[in-house]
Design a protein around this motif. Structure first.
Motif, PDB file in Angstrom:
ATOM      1  N   GLU A  74       0.763  -1.311  -0.001  1.00 19.95           N
ATOM      2  CA  GLU A  74      -0.026  -0.007   0.006  1.00 19.95           C
ATOM      3  C   GLU A  74       1.079   1.333  -0.113  1.00 19.95           C
ATOM      4  OE1 GLU A  74      -2.696  -0.655   3.100  1.00 19.95           O
ATOM      5  OE2 GLU A  74      -3.847  -2.067   2.211  1.00 19.95           O
ATOM      6  N   ALA A  75       2.020   1.346   0.660  1.00 17.96           N
ATOM      7  CA  ALA A  75       2.687   2.436   0.771  1.00 17.96           C
ATOM      8  C   ALA A  75       3.650   2.534  -0.617  1.00 17.96           C
ATOM      9  CB  ALA A  75       3.847   2.411   1.727  1.00 17.96           C
ATOM     10  N   THR A  76       4.054   1.429  -1.314  1.00 19.96           N
ATOM     11  CA  THR A  76       4.387   1.580  -2.352  1.00 19.96           C
ATOM     12  C   THR A  76       3.537   2.429  -3.596  1.00 19.96           C
ATOM     13  OG1 THR A  76       6.032  -0.359  -2.217  1.00 19.96           O
ATOM     14  CG2 THR A  76       5.406   0.314  -4.392  1.00 19.96           C
ATOM     15  N   GLY A  77       2.334   1.908  -3.332  1.00 19.70           N
ATOM     16  CA  GLY A  77       1.178   2.515  -4.481  1.00 19.70           C
ATOM     17  C   GLY A  77       1.162   4.024  -4.067  1.00 19.70           C
ATOM     18  N   ARG A  78       1.624   4.338  -2.870  1.00 17.68           N
ATOM     19  CA  ARG A  78       1.410   5.877  -2.731  1.00 17.68           C
ATOM     20  C   ARG A  78       2.497   6.270  -2.759  1.00 17.68           C
ATOM     21  NH1 ARG A  78      -0.542   6.478   3.527  1.00 17.68           N
ATOM     22  NH2 ARG A  78      -0.261   8.441   3.191  1.00 17.68           N
ATOM     23  N   VAL A  79       3.618   6.133  -2.719  1.00 20.05           N
ATOM     24  CA  VAL A  79       4.906   7.038  -2.987  1.00 20.05           C
ATOM     25  C   VAL A  79       5.500   6.936  -4.280  1.00 20.05           C
ATOM     26  CG1 VAL A  79       5.787   6.443  -0.370  1.00 20.05           C
ATOM     27  CG2 VAL A  79       6.482   5.133  -2.235  1.00 20.05           C
ATOM     28  N   ALA A  80       5.044   5.980  -5.024  1.00 14.53           N
ATOM     29  CA  ALA A  80       5.470   5.745  -6.415  1.00 14.53           C
ATOM     30  C   ALA A  80       4.740   6.916  -7.361  1.00 14.53           C
ATOM     31  CB  ALA A  80       5.381   4.294  -7.064  1.00 14.53           C
ATOM     32  N   PRO A  81       5.509   7.556  -8.083  1.00 18.57           N
ATOM     33  CA  PRO A  81       4.882   8.452  -8.775  1.00 18.57           C
ATOM     34  C   PRO A  81       3.636   8.095  -9.918  1.00 18.57           C
ATOM     35  CG  PRO A  81       7.157   8.351  -9.343  1.00 18.57           C
ATOM     36  CD  PRO A  81       7.085   7.522  -8.163  1.00 18.57           C
ATOM     37  N   LYS A  82       2.888   8.863 -10.309  1.00 20.70           N
ATOM     38  CA  LYS A  82       2.116   8.594 -11.494  1.00 20.70           C
ATOM     39  C   LYS A  82       2.920   8.188 -12.910  1.00 20.70           C
ATOM     40  CE  LYS A  82      -1.660   9.806 -14.207  1.00 20.70           C
ATOM     41  NZ  LYS A  82      -2.553  11.281 -14.368  1.00 20.70           N
ATOM     42  N   GLY A  83       2.460   7.192 -13.289  1.00 24.44           N
ATOM     43  CA  GLY A  83       3.640   6.850 -14.457  1.00 24.44           C
ATOM     44  C   GLY A  83       4.646   5.875 -14.209  1.00 24.44           C
ATOM     45  N   SER A  84       4.650   5.272 -13.127  1.00 24.19           N
ATOM     46  CA  SER A  84       5.678   4.293 -12.868  1.00 24.19           C
ATOM     47  C   SER A  84       5.391   2.921 -12.528  1.00 24.19           C
ATOM     48  CB  SER A  84       6.620   5.006 -11.622  1.00 24.19           C
ATOM     49  OG  SER A  84       5.704   4.936 -10.572  1.00 24.19           O
ATOM     50  N   VAL A  85       6.366   1.810 -12.803  1.00 25.37           N
ATOM     51  CA  VAL A  85       5.843   0.622 -12.289  1.00 25.37           C
ATOM     52  C   VAL A  85       6.907   0.149 -11.322  1.00 25.37           C
ATOM     53  CG1 VAL A  85       7.108  -0.181 -14.521  1.00 25.37           C
ATOM     54  CG2 VAL A  85       5.588  -1.763 -13.592  1.00 25.37           C
ATOM     55  N   ALA A  86       6.461  -0.791 -10.235  1.00 26.79           N
ATOM     56  CA  ALA A  86       7.616  -0.975  -9.510  1.00 26.79           C
ATOM     57  C   ALA A  86       8.142  -2.276  -9.968  1.00 26.79           C
ATOM     58  CB  ALA A  86       6.677  -1.466  -8.187  1.00 26.79           C
ATOM     59  N   SER A  87       9.627  -2.369  -9.449  1.00 22.22           N
ATOM     60  CA  SER A  87      10.356  -3.520 -10.224  1.00 22.22           C
ATOM     61  C   SER A  87      10.887  -4.386  -8.824  1.00 22.22           C
ATOM     62  CB  SER A  87      11.544  -2.900 -10.810  1.00 22.22           C
ATOM     63  OG  SER A  87      12.300  -1.966 -10.200  1.00 22.22           O
ATOM     64  N   SER A  88      11.129  -3.916  -7.718  1.00 17.17           N
ATOM     65  CA  SER A  88      11.496  -4.595  -6.472  1.00 17.17           C
ATOM     66  C   SER A  88      11.100  -3.769  -5.124  1.00 17.17           C
ATOM     67  CB  SER A  88      13.067  -4.788  -6.438  1.00 17.17           C
ATOM     68  OG  SER A  88      13.615  -3.535  -6.317  1.00 17.17           O
ATOM     69  N   VAL A  89      10.870  -4.495  -4.025  1.00 19.81           N
ATOM     70  CA  VAL A  89      10.601  -4.165  -2.924  1.00 19.81           C
ATOM     71  C   VAL A  89      11.578  -4.771  -1.887  1.00 19.81           C
ATOM     72  CG1 VAL A  89       8.948  -3.822  -0.957  1.00 19.81           C
ATOM     73  CG2 VAL A  89       8.271  -3.573  -3.345  1.00 19.81           C
ATOM     74  N   ALA A  90      12.450  -4.114  -0.996  1.00 19.64           N
ATOM     75  CA  ALA A  90      13.306  -4.722  -0.081  1.00 19.64           C
ATOM     76  C   ALA A  90      13.303  -4.305   1.139  1.00 19.64           C
ATOM     77  CB  ALA A  90      14.768  -4.337  -0.657  1.00 19.64           C
ATOM     78  N   LEU A  91      13.075  -5.123   1.977  1.00 25.69           N
ATOM     79  CA  LEU A  91      12.822  -5.058   3.218  1.00 25.69           C
ATOM     80  C   LEU A  91      14.123  -4.548   4.179  1.00 25.69           C
ATOM     81  CD1 LEU A  91      10.777  -4.822   5.945  1.00 25.69           C
ATOM     82  CD2 LEU A  91      11.370  -7.352   6.331  1.00 25.69           C
ATOM     83  N   LYS A  92      14.345  -3.660   4.642  1.00 20.65           N
ATOM     84  CA  LYS A  92      15.508  -3.076   5.408  1.00 20.65           C
ATOM     85  C   LYS A  92      15.195  -3.239   6.988  1.00 20.65           C
ATOM     86  CE  LYS A  92      17.627  -2.016   1.625  1.00 20.65           C
ATOM     87  NZ  LYS A  92      18.812  -2.871   1.303  1.00 20.65           N
ATOM     88  N   ALA A  93      14.227  -3.221   7.441  1.00 21.85           N
ATOM     89  CA  ALA A  93      14.120  -3.143   8.960  1.00 21.85           C
ATOM     90  C   ALA A  93      12.661  -3.294   9.277  1.00 21.85           C
ATOM     91  CB  ALA A  93      14.690  -1.920   9.797  1.00 21.85           C
ATOM     92  N   GLY A  94      12.445  -4.076  10.484  1.00 21.03           N
ATOM     93  CA  GLY A  94      10.949  -4.104  11.034  1.00 21.03           C
ATOM     94  C   GLY A  94      10.370  -5.364  10.668  1.00 21.03           C
ATOM     95  N   ALA A  95      11.206  -6.635  10.325  1.00 17.85           N
ATOM     96  CA  ALA A  95      10.813  -7.839  10.143  1.00 17.85           C
ATOM     97  C   ALA A  95      10.169  -8.377  11.390  1.00 17.85           C
ATOM     98  CB  ALA A  95      11.782  -8.824   9.734  1.00 17.85           C
ATOM     99  N   GLU A  96      10.742  -8.127  12.603  1.00 15.75           N
ATOM    100  CA  GLU A  96      10.220  -8.777  13.832  1.00 15.75           C
ATOM    101  C   GLU A  96       9.634  -7.675  14.754  1.00 15.75           C
ATOM    102  OE1 GLU A  96      13.175 -11.092  15.534  1.00 15.75           O
ATOM    103  OE2 GLU A  96      13.214 -12.512  13.920  1.00 15.75           O
ATOM    104  N   SER A  97       9.928  -6.337  14.502  1.00 15.80           N
ATOM    105  CA  SER A  97       9.528  -5.246  15.648  1.00 15.80           C
ATOM    106  C   SER A  97       9.934  -3.962  14.937  1.00 15.80           C
ATOM    107  CB  SER A  97       9.990  -5.495  17.220  1.00 15.80           C
ATOM    108  OG  SER A  97      11.400  -5.432  16.939  1.00 15.80           O
ATOM    109  N   GLY A  98       9.456  -2.692  15.672  1.00 17.75           N
ATOM    110  CA  GLY A  98       9.726  -1.692  15.287  1.00 17.75           C
ATOM    111  C   GLY A  98       9.450  -1.238  14.053  1.00 17.75           C
ATOM    112  N   ASP A  99       9.922   0.096  13.594  1.00 20.18           N
ATOM    113  CA  ASP A  99       9.448   0.855  12.295  1.00 20.18           C
ATOM    114  C   ASP A  99       9.712  -0.285  11.162  1.00 20.18           C
ATOM    115  OD1 ASP A  99       8.984   2.957  13.984  1.00 20.18           O
ATOM    116  OD2 ASP A  99      10.481   3.858  13.068  1.00 20.18           O
ATOM    117  N   LEU A 100       8.838  -0.035  10.276  1.00 22.20           N
ATOM    118  CA  LEU A 100       8.782  -0.988   9.138  1.00 22.20           C
ATOM    119  C   LEU A 100       9.681  -0.073   7.952  1.00 22.20           C
ATOM    120  CD1 LEU A 100       8.229  -3.160   6.826  1.00 22.20           C
ATOM    121  CD2 LEU A 100       6.029  -1.927   6.411  1.00 22.20           C
TER     122      LEU A 100
END
Length: 483
Positions: free
Chosen positions: A294-320
């Motif tokens: 959902e966040a990807t859909g909001r931050v990606a500019p109009k006219g773009s297509v997502a190619s990858s999403v990489a988790l950096k933190a938050g898998a178990e707790s804390g900020d995503l």
């Protein structure tokens, strides 16, 4: 009512089951996973007393399968095909098995009355003979049976949960337990992708409306910033605060608590700590996937297509925290066809008669041959990376067409080879569709039909090339007929 032979196994006719997906998925799982699923269902975890709906007088056997590794794996295998049919990502609310013997059938019921809810029924029995009955029947608005699905081994049926249906008891001839594994599903977030199934893939410029979470609460604090830009590639860093994540996880667990059933607890009365212990990790994982989409859909500019999403933190707790890479289509370079030489084939009437082609059919084949040269050039020029989920969705559409047109081979090796070939075709089709759609926008070429739009854009490019004509040989015509 029988399914339309032009769209096998799909039921969307008239007002009987109006515009609601109902599709049979044969050979749903690999042979070894099917065998493992039946081994699980042959275990000793059955209990008696389940009904089709609350207060139902009809009772039969049930086995809870929430968290079961085999059925989790089975869901992940069939998930791309289901999400392609739903047009959105799906999450499992519950999964369990029903068991029916002679005289113990279910009553007509809805699995859910909410939109954006679906059911996957899987038939794990290793055999099911003619005369054993046990069909799953679906009803129209008047209460008449509109569609019937036989419980063939390793078959599944995916349908809108609002369609009334019932599981019929097996006949007196059947010595086996009729087993169905039910996955109750709801939309997590729409797939990032075109609003049309193909539309030459030109529709990846508008994110779809979300079904939950961040889109419903546009004021939620989601931090994002662009961290790199290289040509058409852009990378964004996104952070969702822990309180938003925790609130979403708790809501997901609360939904589970209303529907799951555990031995020793009344349905809807499972303590929070038990839910966390049993489902906490999976609930967080599912929630992170949804929030990231959902966040990807909001931050990606109009006219773009997502190619990858990489988790950096938050898998178990804390900020995503995650990074999303997109291709911003307006930044794609325009193709240069000024130095391109194309070959336009013609055909003599005598050669057409010799190979059995009509003039109209030959015109279509020769046009496709010219068009394919343009598409090959574009395919080599634009290597747009795509999310695997997008490719799998397109693969599901190609696989469905192949089932109806040429059939699917029986052997596992042949199926895997076919899937690999179709996956390559799916990726190419999506990339070329994106390019065609973007260039149509630039050239201000419009059409109500995707195929016509594609032809107009390709004709625009052909006009910039040097076209050399020559007469096709009979052998070349035969090769074009094979393609």
């Amino acid at each position: 009512m029988q399914p339309n032979p032009e769209t096998p196994h799909t039921q969307t006719a008239g007002d009987e089951i109006p515009e609601r997906v109902l599709e049979i998925l044969d050979n749903a799982a690999p042979a070894e996973l099917h065998a493992a699923a039946w081994a699980e269902c042959a275990g000793k975890r059955w209990y008696f007393g389940h009904g089709s709906k609350p207060g139902d007088w009809s009772r039969f056997w049930k086995m809870d399968l929430d968290g079961d590794a085999v059925f989790n794996a089975l869901w992940e295998h069939v998930r791309p095909r289901c999400e392609a049919l739903a047009g959105a990502s799906l999450r499992v609310i519950r999964q369990y098995a029903n068991g029916h013997t002679y005289g113990l059938g279910g009553n007509p019921h809805f699995d859910d009355t909410r939109p954006d809810t679906f059911t996957l029924l899987y038939y794990p029995n290793p055999e099911w003979k003619d005369g054993w009955d046990g069909e799953t029947v679906f009803y129209d608005a008047s209460g008449e049976i509109a569609f019937s699905v036989r419980p063939r081994p390793n078959r599944a049926v995916f349908f809108d949960s609002r369609i009334p249906h019932a599981g019929r008891a097996p006949s007196r001839l059947c010595p086996a337990l009729r087993v169905t594994v039910a996955y109750k599903l709801e939309v997590g977030s729409p797939l990032p992708g075109p609003t049309e199934p193909r539309a030459s893939a030109s529709g990846l410029t508008e994110p779809r409306a979300s079904a939950s979470g961040l889109e419903k609460s546009p004021g939620e604090p989601v931090d994002s910033k662009e961290i790199t830009r290289d040509g058409a590639k852009r990378v964004y860093s996104v952070r969702v605060p822990s309180e938003v994540v925790d609130r979403a996880v708790q809501a997901h667990l609360a939904d589970l608590g209303k529907s799951v059933r555990l031995p020793g607890f009344r349905q809807g009365k499972i303590p929070q700590e038990v839910l966390i212990q049993r489902y906490g990790a999976k609930a967080r994982s599912d929630t992170l996937n949804r929030l990231a989409a959902e966040a990807t859909g909001r931050v990606a500019p109009k006219g773009s297509v997502a190619s990858s999403v990489a988790l950096k933190a938050g898998a178990e707790s804390g900020d995503l925290e995650f990074e999303v890479a997109v291709t911003y289509l307006p930044d794609l370079p325009s193709p240069d066809f000024s130095q391109v030489i194309l070959r336009r084939l013609t055909a003599a009437e005598a050669d057409l008669q010799a190979v059995g082609l009509t003039a109209d059919a030959a015109a279509g084949l020769l046009r496709d041959h010219l068009k394919s040269q343009v598409l090959d050039i574009l395919d080599a020029a634009y290597t747009i990376p795509l999310l695997p989920l997008l490719v799998e969705r397109e693969l599901a559409a190609i696989w469905k067409a192949a089932e109806s047109q040429v059939g699917i081979p029986a052997s596992v090796a042949a199926k895997e080879a076919m899937a690999a070939k179709f996956r390559t075709i799916a990726g190419r089709r999506l990339r070329l569709g994106l390019v065609v759609g973007e260039m149509a926008r630039r050239y201000e070429i419009r059409s109500q039909h995707s195929a016509e739009l594609e032809d107009k854009v390709i004709d625009h490019w052909i006009a910039q090339t040097r076209v050399e004509e020559r007469q096709a040989t009979q052998e070349e015509l035969r090769e074009l007929m094979k393609d």
